[in-house]
Write an enzyme that holds these catalytic residues in place. Structure first.
Site, PDB file in Angstrom:
ATOM      1  N   TYR A   1      -6.705  -0.815  -7.681  1.00 10.76           N
ATOM      2  CA  TYR A   1      -7.473  -0.064  -6.693  1.00 10.76           C
ATOM      3  C   TYR A   1      -8.974  -0.114  -6.975  1.00 10.76           C
ATOM      4  O   TYR A   1      -9.775   0.284  -6.121  1.00 10.76           O
ATOM      5  CB  TYR A   1      -6.991   1.383  -6.646  1.00 10.76           C
ATOM      6  CG  TYR A   1      -5.593   1.504  -6.104  1.00 10.76           C
ATOM      7  CD1 TYR A   1      -5.348   1.371  -4.743  1.00 10.76           C
ATOM      8  CD2 TYR A   1      -4.507   1.710  -6.949  1.00 10.76           C
ATOM      9  CE1 TYR A   1      -4.056   1.454  -4.235  1.00 10.76           C
ATOM     10  CE2 TYR A   1      -3.215   1.797  -6.457  1.00 10.76           C
ATOM     11  CZ  TYR A   1      -2.998   1.665  -5.102  1.00 10.76           C
ATOM     12  OH  TYR A   1      -1.725   1.736  -4.600  1.00 10.76           O
TER      13      TYR A   1
ATOM     14  N   ARG B   1       0.390   5.578   0.642  1.00 11.49           N
ATOM     15  CA  ARG B   1       0.211   5.680  -0.817  1.00 11.49           C
ATOM     16  C   ARG B   1      -1.079   4.970  -1.238  1.00 11.49           C
ATOM     17  O   ARG B   1      -1.855   5.494  -2.053  1.00 11.49           O
ATOM     18  CB  ARG B   1       1.426   5.076  -1.510  1.00 11.49           C
ATOM     19  CG  ARG B   1       1.420   5.114  -3.031  1.00 11.49           C
ATOM     20  CD  ARG B   1       2.765   4.579  -3.526  1.00 11.49           C
ATOM     21  NE  ARG B   1       2.775   4.334  -4.960  1.00 11.49           N
ATOM     22  CZ  ARG B   1       3.083   5.249  -5.866  1.00 11.49           C
ATOM     23  NH1 ARG B   1       3.367   6.486  -5.484  1.00 11.49           N
ATOM     24  NH2 ARG B   1       3.099   4.959  -7.150  1.00 11.49           N
TER      25      ARG B   1
ATOM     26  N   HIS C   1       2.343   5.804 -12.157  1.00 11.35           N
ATOM     27  CA  HIS C   1       2.363   4.440 -12.683  1.00 11.35           C
ATOM     28  C   HIS C   1       2.647   4.491 -14.175  1.00 11.35           C
ATOM     29  O   HIS C   1       2.087   5.330 -14.890  1.00 11.35           O
ATOM     30  CB  HIS C   1       1.025   3.741 -12.441  1.00 11.35           C
ATOM     31  CG  HIS C   1       0.826   3.330 -11.021  1.00 11.35           C
ATOM     32  ND1 HIS C   1      -0.419   3.117 -10.463  1.00 11.35           N
ATOM     33  CD2 HIS C   1       1.723   3.092 -10.014  1.00 11.35           C
ATOM     34  CE1 HIS C   1      -0.277   2.761  -9.198  1.00 11.35           C
ATOM     35  NE2 HIS C   1       0.997   2.741  -8.908  1.00 11.35           N
TER      36      HIS C   1
ATOM     37  N   ARG D   1       6.807   7.439  -2.693  1.00 11.85           N
ATOM     38  CA  ARG D   1       7.459   6.238  -2.177  1.00 11.85           C
ATOM     39  C   ARG D   1       8.562   6.668  -1.206  1.00 11.85           C
ATOM     40  O   ARG D   1       9.016   7.809  -1.210  1.00 11.85           O
ATOM     41  CB  ARG D   1       8.053   5.411  -3.312  1.00 11.85           C
ATOM     42  CG  ARG D   1       7.050   5.005  -4.391  1.00 11.85           C
ATOM     43  CD  ARG D   1       7.740   4.257  -5.512  1.00 11.85           C
ATOM     44  NE  ARG D   1       6.810   3.832  -6.554  1.00 11.85           N
ATOM     45  CZ  ARG D   1       6.544   4.522  -7.649  1.00 11.85           C
ATOM     46  NH1 ARG D   1       7.140   5.698  -7.849  1.00 11.85           N
ATOM     47  NH2 ARG D   1       5.691   4.067  -8.550  1.00 11.85           N
TER      48      ARG D   1
ATOM     49  N   HIS E   1       4.245   2.673   2.590  1.00 12.19           N
ATOM     50  CA  HIS E   1       3.494   2.469   1.356  1.00 12.19           C
ATOM     51  C   HIS E   1       1.991   2.431   1.609  1.00 12.19           C
ATOM     52  O   HIS E   1       1.200   2.634   0.686  1.00 12.19           O
ATOM     53  CB  HIS E   1       3.939   1.168   0.678  1.00 12.19           C
ATOM     54  CG  HIS E   1       3.970   1.254  -0.812  1.00 12.19           C
ATOM     55  ND1 HIS E   1       4.919   1.972  -1.493  1.00 12.19           N
ATOM     56  CD2 HIS E   1       3.154   0.721  -1.765  1.00 12.19           C
ATOM     57  CE1 HIS E   1       4.705   1.869  -2.790  1.00 12.19           C
ATOM     58  NE2 HIS E   1       3.639   1.121  -2.977  1.00 12.19           N
TER      59      HIS E   1
ATOM     60  N   LYS F   1      10.961   5.683  -9.825  1.00  8.76           N
ATOM     61  CA  LYS F   1      11.520   4.403 -10.261  1.00  8.76           C
ATOM     62  C   LYS F   1      11.959   4.487 -11.717  1.00  8.76           C
ATOM     63  O   LYS F   1      11.370   5.207 -12.523  1.00  8.76           O
ATOM     64  CB  LYS F   1      10.476   3.304 -10.087  1.00  8.76           C
ATOM     65  CG  LYS F   1      10.080   3.071  -8.638  1.00  8.76           C
ATOM     66  CD  LYS F   1       8.900   2.138  -8.523  1.00  8.76           C
ATOM     67  CE  LYS F   1       9.229   0.750  -9.023  1.00  8.76           C
ATOM     68  NZ  LYS F   1       8.115  -0.197  -8.801  1.00  8.76           N
TER      69      LYS F   1
END
Length: 405
Positions: free
Chosen positions: A383, A351, A374, A255, A348, A279
């Site tokens: 996805y 990514r 994730h 990111r 992004h 994150k």
């Protein structure tokens, strides 16, 4: 090496002129800019002497008076932005006092405590905390005085009324509404925990329309990614930096905030790994691909200024040298798109491209999730929509016209 005449600075600021030149050169200022800053310093020093003031008396009010005088006499370097490097340098030496910020309102004090709670207790990044703080400021600004009484008597009707008014049709987008409602829930949870409200009101916040994972990830073609990487001029410092950034985005799926926050100590050259601070204050170790490592080495040896006084890997191209921000990372991608005459895309998108390429190569979702870091494989499941070959095998055949039902 360029010689600068620091001796032309006379008056109370004269003892600091030579050190200021060293500071400017170290922060990447060009000779012309250094000379301009010295001229500004000399003017300010003369003016302070005329006013009978010492450097310690350079408060914001005094600086405004000087800038007003300078605007009448010269046409350049006469704004707060121009004076900023000198003031910051003098403050760093303890010569000029720090500006006094008075938190003298109940809303300001509550926002300061709330910000501290988000950063320390919740572990949010500074950017996320700023988003929530803006929402909190909007909500608290509409409360009556005294604030403590208004919060203690806060009702579900006031909460829903605020959301309905702010999210009226045509006033904000769906994503803005989700940010508003999410920030309001966070604030209401804090108000209850901190004892400002007798009951928990977070559940009273209406949910903004939107379905999680409903959007289709948009990936680039392999050829487009290759063009972006090849567009970086490796003969220049900026080109080396941009290639390293794009390689991290495309090959590791980082990111923007993870790229800008990457520090020299996060790279384990011997082990071939890189530590990513993601994150929610999470820390993950990822393998460092050979081509990404080569791009980083090339930038660190030939592109990154040796005088950079911080540990972040990526540095701004123009003075004053400072760590590259997440917005700067996005700008790097945008510039690469312009060079290859491609429609601008966000960082992004690279990514998304990595995840889509892995899925097309037969990598299971359970293995893609840790690569993208994730927290849940359900997030990675979005996805699956782009794997058309796999979806085609699940689709039932459509009956032909006139065929049997």
């Amino acid at each position: 090496m360029v010689e600068y005449s620091a001796g032309r600075v006379q008056g109370p600021l004269a003892p600091f002129a030579a050190g200021f030149v060293v500071e400017l050169v170290g922060r990447g200022y060009r000779p012309r800019s250094v000379s301009g800053q010295l001229e500004l310093m000399a003017h300010l020093s003369r003016w302070l002497a005329e006013q009978g003031l010492e450097p310690g008396g350079l408060t914001q009010e005094i600086a405004e008076r000087f800038l007003a005088v300078r605007r009448e006499r010269v046409v350049s370097l006469r704004s707060w932005r121009a004076l900023g490097p000198l003031v910051v340098y003098l403050r760093g030496l303890g010569v000029v006092p720090e500006p006094v910020v008075l938190i003298d309102t109940p809303v300001a004090r509550l926002l300061a405590d709330y910000r501290d709670y988000l950063l320390r207790e919740r572990g949010l990044t500074a950017g996320s905390a700023a988003h929530w703080e803006r929402v909190a400021r909007l909500f608290l600004a509409e409360r009556s005085e005294p604030l403590e009484d208004a919060l203690w008597q806060l009702t579900t009707g006031e909460v829903t009324g605020f959301v309905v008014a702010r999210c009226a049709p045509g006033r904000c987008s769906g994503s803005a509404a989700k940010i508003l409602t999410g920030g309001l829930r966070s604030l209401l949870r804090y108000l209850h925990v901190a004892g400002f409200t007798p009951i928990a009101l977070a559940q009273a916040v209406p949910r903004a329309a939107g379905w999680r994972l409903s959007a289709l990830p948009r990936a680039l073609e392999t050829e487009q990614v290759a063009r972006l990487l090849e567009s970086c001029d490796r003969a220049t410092a900026i080109g080396r930096r941009d290639l390293a950034i794009l390689s991290l985005l495309a090959r590791l799926g980082l990111r923007c905030c993870e790229v800008s926050g990457l520090c020299l100590d996060d790279i384990d050259w011997r082990g071939g790994e890189v530590t990513i601070r993601g994150k929610g204050s999470t820390t993950e170790r990822l393998p460092l691909p050979h081509d990404v490592g080569e791009a980083l080495v090339d930038y660190l040896r030939e592109g990154r200024p040796a005088s950079a006084g911080f540990r972040e890997v990526f540095v701004t191209a123009k003075a004053p040298r400072r760590p590259l921000s997440p917005t700067g990372v996005t700008h790097v991608v945008g510039c690469a798109c312009k060079r290859v005459r491609m429609e601008p895309v966000g960082a992004h998108r690279l990514r998304h491209t990595l995840a889509s390429d892995l899925l097309r190569a037969g990598t299971p979702l359970a293995q893609i999730a840790p690569i993208l870091r994730h927290a849940s494989v359900t997030t990675t499941a979005v996805y699956a929509k782009v794997d058309r070959d796999a979806l085609r095998s699940l689709a039932r055949p459509w009956p032909l016209a006139g065929g049997a039902a």
